[in-house]
Design an enzyme around this catalytic site. Structure first.
Site, PDB file in Angstrom:
ATOM      1  N   ARG A  23       2.947   2.437   5.615  1.00 26.95           N
ATOM      2  CA  ARG A  23       2.097   1.726   5.862  1.00 26.95           C
ATOM      3  C   ARG A  23       0.390   1.962   4.851  1.00 26.95           C
ATOM      4  O   ARG A  23      -0.919   1.727   5.846  1.00 26.95           O
ATOM      5  CB  ARG A  23       1.171   1.902   7.125  1.00 26.95           C
ATOM      6  CG  ARG A  23       2.799   1.375   8.223  1.00 26.95           C
ATOM      7  CD  ARG A  23       2.867  -0.166   8.455  1.00 26.95           C
ATOM      8  NE  ARG A  23       3.626  -1.147   8.692  1.00 26.95           N
ATOM      9  CZ  ARG A  23       4.461  -1.024  10.321  1.00 26.95           C
ATOM     10  NH1 ARG A  23       3.098  -0.940  11.699  1.00 26.95           N
ATOM     11  NH2 ARG A  23       5.273  -1.060  11.074  1.00 26.95           N
ATOM     12  N   ARG A  27      -4.177  -2.059   8.246  1.00 27.15           N
ATOM     13  CA  ARG A  27      -4.743  -2.679   8.817  1.00 27.15           C
ATOM     14  C   ARG A  27      -5.890  -1.642   8.658  1.00 27.15           C
ATOM     15  O   ARG A  27      -7.327  -2.277   9.479  1.00 27.15           O
ATOM     16  CB  ARG A  27      -4.991  -2.836  10.902  1.00 27.15           C
ATOM     17  CG  ARG A  27      -3.831  -4.134  10.791  1.00 27.15           C
ATOM     18  CD  ARG A  27      -3.209  -4.656  12.181  1.00 27.15           C
ATOM     19  NE  ARG A  27      -2.267  -3.389  12.670  1.00 27.15           N
ATOM     20  CZ  ARG A  27      -1.518  -2.661  13.680  1.00 27.15           C
ATOM     21  NH1 ARG A  27      -1.700  -3.637  14.800  1.00 27.15           N
ATOM     22  NH2 ARG A  27      -0.844  -1.807  13.468  1.00 27.15           N
ATOM     23  N   ARG A  36      -5.232 -10.741   5.409  1.00 27.85           N
ATOM     24  CA  ARG A  36      -4.661 -11.257   6.289  1.00 27.85           C
ATOM     25  C   ARG A  36      -5.152 -12.826   6.786  1.00 27.85           C
ATOM     26  O   ARG A  36      -4.379 -13.508   8.290  1.00 27.85           O
ATOM     27  CB  ARG A  36      -4.195 -10.226   6.960  1.00 27.85           C
ATOM     28  CG  ARG A  36      -3.365 -10.763   7.851  1.00 27.85           C
ATOM     29  CD  ARG A  36      -2.925 -10.198   9.476  1.00 27.85           C
ATOM     30  NE  ARG A  36      -4.014  -9.698  10.663  1.00 27.85           N
ATOM     31  CZ  ARG A  36      -4.010  -9.021  11.731  1.00 27.85           C
ATOM     32  NH1 ARG A  36      -3.122  -8.111  11.940  1.00 27.85           N
ATOM     33  NH2 ARG A  36      -5.133  -9.161  12.876  1.00 27.85           N
ATOM     34  N   ASP A  73       7.784  -7.094   5.927  1.00 30.24           N
ATOM     35  CA  ASP A  73       8.435  -6.546   7.633  1.00 30.24           C
ATOM     36  C   ASP A  73       9.928  -6.246   7.292  1.00 30.24           C
ATOM     37  O   ASP A  73      10.587  -6.457   6.668  1.00 30.24           O
ATOM     38  CB  ASP A  73       8.086  -7.360   8.175  1.00 30.24           C
ATOM     39  CG  ASP A  73       7.897  -5.747  10.069  1.00 30.24           C
ATOM     40  OD1 ASP A  73       7.326  -6.097   9.617  1.00 30.24           O
ATOM     41  OD2 ASP A  73       8.664  -6.556  10.369  1.00 30.24           O
ATOM     42  N   TYR A 149      15.507  -5.130  18.097  1.00 28.20           N
ATOM     43  CA  TYR A 149      14.453  -6.338  18.419  1.00 28.20           C
ATOM     44  C   TYR A 149      14.788  -7.795  18.335  1.00 28.20           C
ATOM     45  O   TYR A 149      14.169  -7.828  19.416  1.00 28.20           O
ATOM     46  CB  TYR A 149      13.334  -6.221  16.850  1.00 28.20           C
ATOM     47  CG  TYR A 149      12.508  -4.403  16.451  1.00 28.20           C
ATOM     48  CD1 TYR A 149      11.292  -5.252  17.340  1.00 28.20           C
ATOM     49  CD2 TYR A 149      12.830  -3.888  16.171  1.00 28.20           C
ATOM     50  CE1 TYR A 149      10.181  -4.252  17.098  1.00 28.20           C
ATOM     51  CE2 TYR A 149      12.519  -2.785  15.926  1.00 28.20           C
ATOM     52  CZ  TYR A 149      10.680  -3.356  16.577  1.00 28.20           C
ATOM     53  OH  TYR A 149       9.710  -1.913  16.841  1.00 28.20           O
TER      54      TYR A 149
HETATM   55  O1  1CP Z   1       2.611   0.013   2.983  1.00 24.11           O
HETATM   56  C1  1CP Z   1       3.410  -0.374   4.385  1.00 24.11           C
HETATM   57  O2  1CP Z   1       4.212   0.532   4.907  1.00 24.11           O
HETATM   58  C2  1CP Z   1       3.502  -1.595   4.731  1.00 24.11           C
HETATM   59  C3  1CP Z   1       5.183  -2.556   4.768  1.00 24.11           C
HETATM   60  C4  1CP Z   1       5.951  -2.598   5.980  1.00 24.11           C
HETATM   61  C5  1CP Z   1       6.772  -1.385   6.728  1.00 24.11           C
HETATM   62  C6  1CP Z   1       7.793  -0.914   5.627  1.00 24.11           C
HETATM   63  C7  1CP Z   1       4.997  -3.571   7.371  1.00 24.11           C
HETATM   64  C8  1CP Z   1       4.550  -3.706   7.247  1.00 24.11           C
HETATM   65  N1  1CP Z   1       5.744  -3.377   7.798  1.00 24.11           N
HETATM   66  C9  1CP Z   1       7.263  -2.275   8.218  1.00 24.11           C
HETATM   67  C10 1CP Z   1       8.782  -2.016   8.589  1.00 24.11           C
HETATM   68  C11 1CP Z   1       8.213  -1.560   9.756  1.00 24.11           C
HETATM   69  N2  1CP Z   1       8.329  -3.451  10.552  1.00 24.11           N
HETATM   70  C12 1CP Z   1       8.871  -0.918  10.628  1.00 24.11           C
HETATM   71  C13 1CP Z   1      10.070  -0.102  10.241  1.00 24.11           C
HETATM   72  C14 1CP Z   1       8.484   1.008  10.184  1.00 24.11           C
HETATM   73  C15 1CP Z   1       7.888   2.004  11.104  1.00 24.11           C
HETATM   74  O3  1CP Z   1       8.806   2.172  12.524  1.00 24.11           O
HETATM   75  O4  1CP Z   1       7.007   1.175  11.246  1.00 24.11           O
HETATM   76  C16 1CP Z   1       9.233  -1.681  12.026  1.00 24.11           C
HETATM   77  C17 1CP Z   1       9.985  -1.068  13.336  1.00 24.11           C
HETATM   78  C18 1CP Z   1       8.295  -2.893  11.958  1.00 24.11           C
HETATM   79  C19 1CP Z   1       7.899  -3.778  13.246  1.00 24.11           C
HETATM   80  C20 1CP Z   1       7.300  -4.235  12.988  1.00 24.11           C
HETATM   81  N3  1CP Z   1       6.485  -4.987  12.333  1.00 24.11           N
HETATM   82  C21 1CP Z   1       6.099  -3.877  14.686  1.00 24.11           C
HETATM   83  C22 1CP Z   1       6.584  -2.961  15.869  1.00 24.11           C
HETATM   84  C23 1CP Z   1       6.197  -2.131  15.909  1.00 24.11           C
HETATM   85  C24 1CP Z   1       7.406  -1.203  17.122  1.00 24.11           C
HETATM   86  O5  1CP Z   1       6.117  -0.193  17.692  1.00 24.11           O
HETATM   87  O6  1CP Z   1       8.166  -1.887  18.153  1.00 24.11           O
HETATM   88  C25 1CP Z   1       4.962  -4.266  14.495  1.00 24.11           C
HETATM   89  C26 1CP Z   1       3.793  -4.219  14.997  1.00 24.11           C
HETATM   90  C27 1CP Z   1       4.681  -5.039  12.549  1.00 24.11           C
HETATM   91  C28 1CP Z   1       3.829  -5.635  12.171  1.00 24.11           C
HETATM   92  C29 1CP Z   1       3.219  -5.549  10.616  1.00 24.11           C
HETATM   93  N4  1CP Z   1       4.304  -4.503  10.159  1.00 24.11           N
HETATM   94  C30 1CP Z   1       3.621  -4.423   8.944  1.00 24.11           C
HETATM   95  C31 1CP Z   1       2.499  -4.563   9.246  1.00 24.11           C
HETATM   96  C32 1CP Z   1       0.355  -4.024   8.269  1.00 24.11           C
HETATM   97  C33 1CP Z   1       2.309  -4.570  10.211  1.00 24.11           C
HETATM   98  C34 1CP Z   1       0.996  -4.752  10.992  1.00 24.11           C
HETATM   99  C35 1CP Z   1       0.157  -6.730  11.284  1.00 24.11           C
HETATM  100  C36 1CP Z   1      -0.476  -6.660  11.306  1.00 24.11           C
HETATM  101  O7  1CP Z   1      -1.769  -7.148  10.028  1.00 24.11           O
HETATM  102  O8  1CP Z   1      -1.288  -6.911  12.645  1.00 24.11           O
END
Ligand code: 1CP
Length: 343
Positions: A23, A27, A36, A73, A149
């Site tokens: 990440r 954010r 965004r 994602d 999910y």
């Molecule tokens: O730099 C990076 O890592 C960005 C790319 C990236 C990756 C590799 C994002 C952007 N998401 C992910 C993977 C991801 N998404 C995972 C695996 C890694 C982890 O455990 O975090 C998972 C579980 C998700 C699912 C997800 N996406 C959630 C749910 C998390 C939960 O607690 O259940 C959420 C909130 C997201 C949104 C998301 N994905 C990525 C970003 C930057 C965001 C935030 C969105 C925003 O801008 O509000």
């Protein structure tokens, strides 16, 4: 010029560890929040190659990391299979739960690549703009984590819906996992076709699986995906992240054939060095909340991690993603500590 991150994955010795942060785009960066907003929603950002390329570059302009991960994602796969998906601000992902065989049968792989084509264009654009020193990582969620999910319809602390379905009707749940294995393999192969130089499989919720279930729902699908990818790209480095798998990591490494693994914050470092880094290069594992806290404690722990892993392959990273409240200056402080470290 060779890329430090890829050299380490090949088992070569480098001047210092490579680093990138999960990440690293996101954010905590005001410029990300602006993009965004301009995109409309998080999903619009993922499916707009111009914007997704831009947010992938944003952290690199502040600090030159050794690798950048494609901005997307893990949930674009269920979306491309036909499941409804929205990201609600403050709530995270919301999907219409797949909780029966008929809903499972309504999913289809037929339009996968058509739906995911913007992401392939992002990979292609990144591949031609990241430069000589920064490696491009493609990624996907591992089938178990994506299934949690899909079945629950949102994130959950215990993944109860998927775990229950897997116990109550393993043969139907297996169909869902098989579909995800097929879709994920072909998605990742396309990412490599378009320029990804390494891949990471996120199994963020594998820690909720007992030993036998871990074998069936984490190790087997991961091994199959790796086998499918390596049939086309035998040398592509693949990093596994079975988060929370603890003492099950060594088996995961041996049975899946991953090139390297990411470890989470809870892993004892010396144990990881002796039982994991002795097998494959290791990626991790500073606590993201310590990065948010910063200061002397951050420096001390970063140096401790660097010292413990200095005799084997090490890609410095966090144990999980950067949290939104992290001051960007702390990311700069940590990047400098790693960049100045010498073997
Ligand atoms: O730099 C990076 O890592 C960005 C790319 C990236 C990756 C590799 C994002 C952007 N998401 C992910 C993977 C991801 N998404 C995972 C695996 C890694 C982890 O455990 O975090 C998972 C579980 C998700 C699912 C997800 N996406 C959630 C749910 C998390 C939960 O607690 O259940 C959420 C909130 C997201 C949104 C998301 N994905 C990525 C970003 C930057 C965001 C935030 C969105 C925003 O801008 O509000």
């Amino acid at each position: 010029m060779s890329k430090r991150f890829l050299e380490i994955l090949k088992g070569k010795k480098t001047d210092r560890p490579a680093f990138w942060f999960m990440r690293q785009a996101g954010r905590y960066l005001p410029e990300y929040m602006e993009k965004r907003k301009e995109a409309g929603s998080f999903l619009d950002l993922c499916y707009n190659p111009e914007f997704a390329i831009e947010v992938t570059h944003q952290p690199l302009r502040r600090n030159k990391m050794d690798a950048a991960i494609l901005f997307s994602d893990i949930l674009v796969i269920p979306h491309a299979l036909g499941q409804d998906l929205a990201f609600q601000v403050g709530k995270g992902p919301v999907l219409t739960p797949i909780d029966s065989l008929s809903k499972l049968n309504a999913l289809s792989i037929d339009h996968l690549h058509e739906c995911l084509s913007p992401i392939y264009n992002t990979v292609k654009g990144l591949s031609s703009t990241l430069g000589q020193e920064t490696a491009l990582i493609g990624f996907a969620g591992a089938p178990w984590t994506v299934a949690t999910y899909m079945v629950q319809g949102h994130g959950s602390p215990d993944q109860a819906a998927a775990r229950s379905w897997a116990y109550n009707d393993p043969s139907v749940f297996q169909k869902l996992i098989d579909l995800l294995v097929e879709a994920t393999s072909s998605y990742l192969i396309r990412q490599v076709d378009h320029g990804a130089e390494a891949l990471q499989l996120f199994d963020s919720w594998s820690g909720s699986l007992p030993e036998k279930e871990f074998e069936r729902w984490c190790i087997h699908p991961t091994a199959k995906i790796i086998q499918n990818i390596r049939a086309i790209y035998p040398d592509i480095p693949i990093i596994g992240f079975p988060k929370g798998a603890g003492a099950k990591y060594p088996n995961f490494i041996k049975e899946t054939g991953v090139t390297a693994v990411s470890i989470d914050t809870s892993m004892p470092l010396e144990w990881a060095r002796d039982h994991i880094q002795s097998l494959v290069p290791i990626q991790g594992s500073l606590d993201p909340l310590l990065l948010a806290a910063g200061g002397d404690a951050l420096e001390k722990e970063a140096l401790r991690i660097l010292d413990i892993f200095k005799d084997g392959g090490h890609i410095f990273n966090l144990g999980h993603g950067i949290v939104p409240q992290t001051p960007p200056e702390h990311v700069e402080q940590l990047s400098k500590i790693i960049r100045d470290y010498r073997y």
